[in-house]
Design an enzyme around this catalytic site. Structure first.
Site, short mmCIF file in Angstrom:
data_model
loop_
_atom_site.label_atom_id
_atom_site.label_comp_id
_atom_site.label_asym_id
_atom_site.label_seq_id
_atom_site.Cartn_x
_atom_site.Cartn_y
_atom_site.Cartn_z
N HIS A 90 0.78 -1.24 0.00
CA HIS A 90 0.00 0.00 0.00
C HIS A 90 0.81 1.29 0.00
O HIS A 90 0.26 2.36 -0.24
CB HIS A 90 -0.93 0.01 1.23
CG HIS A 90 -2.27 0.59 0.98
ND1 HIS A 90 -2.48 1.67 0.16
CD2 HIS A 90 -3.49 0.26 1.47
CE1 HIS A 90 -3.77 1.97 0.15
NE2 HIS A 90 -4.41 1.14 0.92
N TYR A 107 -13.87 5.44 10.45
CA TYR A 107 -13.05 5.94 9.34
C TYR A 107 -13.62 5.40 8.04
O TYR A 107 -13.83 4.19 7.90
CB TYR A 107 -11.62 5.44 9.53
CG TYR A 107 -10.58 5.88 8.51
CD1 TYR A 107 -9.55 6.72 8.89
CD2 TYR A 107 -10.59 5.41 7.20
CE1 TYR A 107 -8.55 7.09 7.99
CE2 TYR A 107 -9.62 5.78 6.29
CZ TYR A 107 -8.60 6.62 6.69
OH TYR A 107 -7.62 6.99 5.80
N SER A 124 -12.62 5.63 3.98
CA SER A 124 -11.60 6.06 3.04
C SER A 124 -12.21 6.84 1.89
O SER A 124 -13.26 6.48 1.37
CB SER A 124 -10.86 4.84 2.51
OG SER A 124 -9.90 5.22 1.56
N THR A 155 -5.51 10.28 0.00
CA THR A 155 -6.85 10.03 0.54
C THR A 155 -7.18 11.08 1.58
O THR A 155 -6.30 11.75 2.12
CB THR A 155 -6.96 8.64 1.20
OG1 THR A 155 -6.03 8.57 2.28
CG2 THR A 155 -6.69 7.53 0.20
#
Length: 667
Positions: free
Chosen positions: A382, A496, A498, A509
């Protein structure tokens, strides 16, 4: 937060009064037909009239929010999580930050940003956050997205599907590097902008002005700066901070089977795709190799703590393995051929998210995993980028392999000497390295044994019904998670979601904070007091949640959240050796960043499942998709939470929401 799937433009972008729904845009972009495509040789997926990076220079820059707006949004997000006394303390601390240290840091950040117009203010700190993290990339960072099966069942045979995917991946790579890949653009009015005529015009507009030309016809290009890291790229472990390595001259594929590692060229010396029948022959050779499973599978080291892995890698190099490691790092990508068949979608999720640790190289930018029964997925590292580039790649590969496969069931592999073309890598491993591999495997087994995954499909309704009722589908899904957690644990908790900021140059992001005073009020009414509210009143609460969530998503996609801004200010203070202000040491700041509900949405014609692990030990990792007539959730947890019970509560919440949408009283 690092393992979140940023695979959808999860918000709305507002330009000159036009609201561009990027969440829907992402789906439409990746499922659309490219009108300017024309089929060429087997070397390219298509030839775009407009060069791939034509819009990159003129993309708008990611804005830094006003500090007072950031603090206002931060306090609004804190309010549903705190009692009155806690909120007053947090409010006082935040306003003190705004008036003093925060103001100074903000001014420095703005000045720094003005001096670095080639990038965004978040790009450097965000790379540093990922690469400095010392936790294993497995479960903490790498997500997965599984492919839907090929509609033609015979094409799901492991050798056929693997060969076609390798060929299509090379075609994608060549199309991208030749500048022929269709740029990523959201067309608000495709009748004007997604036409051959417009593309023939815009290609002549200088790159420095091209974004504005697209804007004039309500077309909005997205950032594609991460795409170059898709191929020939690997995260290299280093003590303290890892590095990203890319070697575009690499022409070979890395293949893993039974923990053994093989390489062979899939691009010839002239830069052309090796004949598909030859690739098929080489893969057949690997699948037929009678070699035992690797006694000391080197790949499991990539699942270790990064400093531990860095030290072991240094020892590997000292032991004379540098050439073979270089082949691993510079390979176009990794193909993992698993000998196991999948039992069900839960088995698929576990296998594609982590597997057994032995038949993976988790540091590659991405790996394509193909099981014995032809199930396929992408697992990606990532740090180099977010899921927007990976999802585009996955959609193109799925489309190409299902519509224009280059090998077929019954196709004969080429009569070539695969034994000479395929090289099996052999590493010199002393006793210390063998012990390191053994310990890494023990740590891996311990970590993944604690993970539970479960999923639901809510079949009563989906996107179409919610849109007809003028409710945001994403708002309803997020509300169901709030209600489900409240029903199970009696709390409103840090959440949260994204959100991509790919509408801006080097955007990464932003965070949508779905837990609001509206969702708290609505959840309490549905869960604890349904008999005290009429259907009309409950419907009004749903409307309020939808409106509020829509506003939050618009702000986030415009770079107008608070999370990245506060993160950048903290990063700046730390880089100066400055003591952190009380805002950052306030327990409520730690609490709101302890994201018990970590969520990311995913809908695509190519993707069957997507998932990731919780980002905190007592959290849920929620991958979800709101489809036309159903809603799916793929959720993970550790022992601190009961994922099965949570999904039952989410399902009950969706039932209640749809009852109210249909005008029915709650039972």
């Amino acid at each position: 937060m690092a393992s979140l799937l940023s695979v959808q433009c999860a918000a709305s972008l507002k330009k000159s009064g036009n609201v561009i729904h990027l969440r829907r845009a992402a789906v439409r972009i990746h499922s659309r037909e490219y009108s300017s495509r024309k089929t060429t040789s087997s070397e390219y997926l298509h030839e775009s009239v407009v060069p791939s990076m034509h819009y990159q220079k003129s993309l708008p820059r990611l804005p830094i929010p006003k500090l007072e707006d950031t603090i206002r949004r931060y306090l609004a997000a804190q309010k549903p999580l705190l009692d009155e006394d806690q909120f007053r303390t947090t409010e006082k601390t935040a306003l003190d930050f705004q008036a003093g240290v925060g103001k100074q840091l903000h001014e420095e950040l703005v000045t720094q940003d003005k001096n670095n117009k080639h990038t965004s203010y978040i790009s450097g700190p965000w790379f540093d956050m990922y690469l400095s993290a010392r936790d294993s990339v497995v479960l903490n960072f790498n997500p997965f997205m599984s492919f839907n099966p090929d509609p033609k069942q015979d094409y799901n045979e492991q050798l056929v599907r693997s060969t076609n995917m390798v060929c299509s991946a090379v075609r994608f790579m060549k199309t991208l590097r030749a500048g022929l890949l269709e740029p990523e653009v959201f067309h608000l009015n495709p009748a004007k902008s997604n036409t051959d005529r417009f593309k023939s015009l815009i290609r002549w507009v200088p790159s420095s002005l091209s974004w504005y030309g697209a804007f004039m016809v309500n077309a909005y290009p997205l950032d594609m700066s991460q795409y170059f890291r898709l191929f020939n790229s690997t995260r290299i472990p280093k003590r303290g901070r890892d590095e990203l390595f890319t070697e575009e001259k690499g022409r070979h594929l890395l293949v893993m089977r039974k923990g053994n590692m093989y390489v062979f060229d899939i691009v010839d010396r002239d830069g052309n795709l090796v004949k598909p029948a030859e690739i098929q022959s080489h893969l057949k050779f690997i699948l037929s190799d009678s070699a035992a499973a690797a006694a000391f599978p080197l790949g499991v080291l990539t699942s270790e703590n990064r400093d531990v892995w860095a030290g072991l890698r240094d020892k590997l190099i000292s032991a004379g393995n540098s050439e073979d490691l270089r082949l691993v790092d510079s390979a176009l990508f990794c193909l993992c051929l698993d000998d196991e068949s999948m039992r069900d979608h839960i088995h698929i999720s576990h296998n594609m998210l982590h597997g057994d640790g032995c038949n993976r190289w988790y540091d590659k930018s991405f790996s394509i995993i193909v099981t014995k029964d032809g199930q396929a997925a992408i697992n990606f590292e990532h740090s180099w980028g977010d899921g927007v580039a990976v999802l585009r790649f996955q959609n193109e590969i799925f489309k190409d392999t299902t519509e224009k496969p280059l090998v077929h069931p019954g196709s004969d592999p080429a009569a070539v000497d695969s034994a000479s073309a395929v090289r099996r890598l052999h590493f010199n491993l002393d006793a210390e390295l063998q012990q390191g591999i053994k310990k890494a495997k023990e740590n891996f087994n311990s970590a993944v044994s604690r993970l539970t995954i479960d999923a639901i499909q809510f079949q009563r309704g989906g996107k179409e019904q919610l849109k007809k009722s003028k409710l945001s589908p994403d708002a309803v899904a997020q509300l169901a998670f709030q209600m489900g957690f409240l029903r199970q644990y009696g709390q409103t908790i840090a959440t949260y979601e994204s959100c991509s900021t790919a509408a801006f140059k080097h955007g990464r992001t932003e965070t949508i904070r779905p837990a609001t005073m509206h969702t708290k009020c609505c959840s309490h009414a549905f869960v604890f007091q349904p008999d005290k509210h009429s259907v009309e009143e409950l419907r009004g609460l749903l409307n309020d949640c939808s409106t509020c969530h829509g506003q939050l998503t618009k702000e986030a996609a415009m770079g107008q959240g608070f999370d990245r801004h506060l993160f950048a200010l903290r990063y700046l203070a730390c880089s100066k050796g400055q003591a952190l202000h009380g805002l950052y040491t306030d327990p409520s700041y730690a609490a709101i960043n302890h994201n018990v509900l970590s969520t990311s949405t995913l809908t695509s014609p190519a993707v069957s499942l997507g998932g990731f692990a919780p980002v905190v030990p007592d959290g849920f990792g929620i991958g979800y998709g709101v489809h036309d007539d159903w809603i799916g959730c793929n959720v993970s947890s550790y022992p601190a939470r009961n994922v099965h019970e949570f999904l039952q509560c989410v399902h009950k919440s969706l039932e209640d929401i749809f009852s109210v949408v249909e005008g029915k009283p709650l039972s």
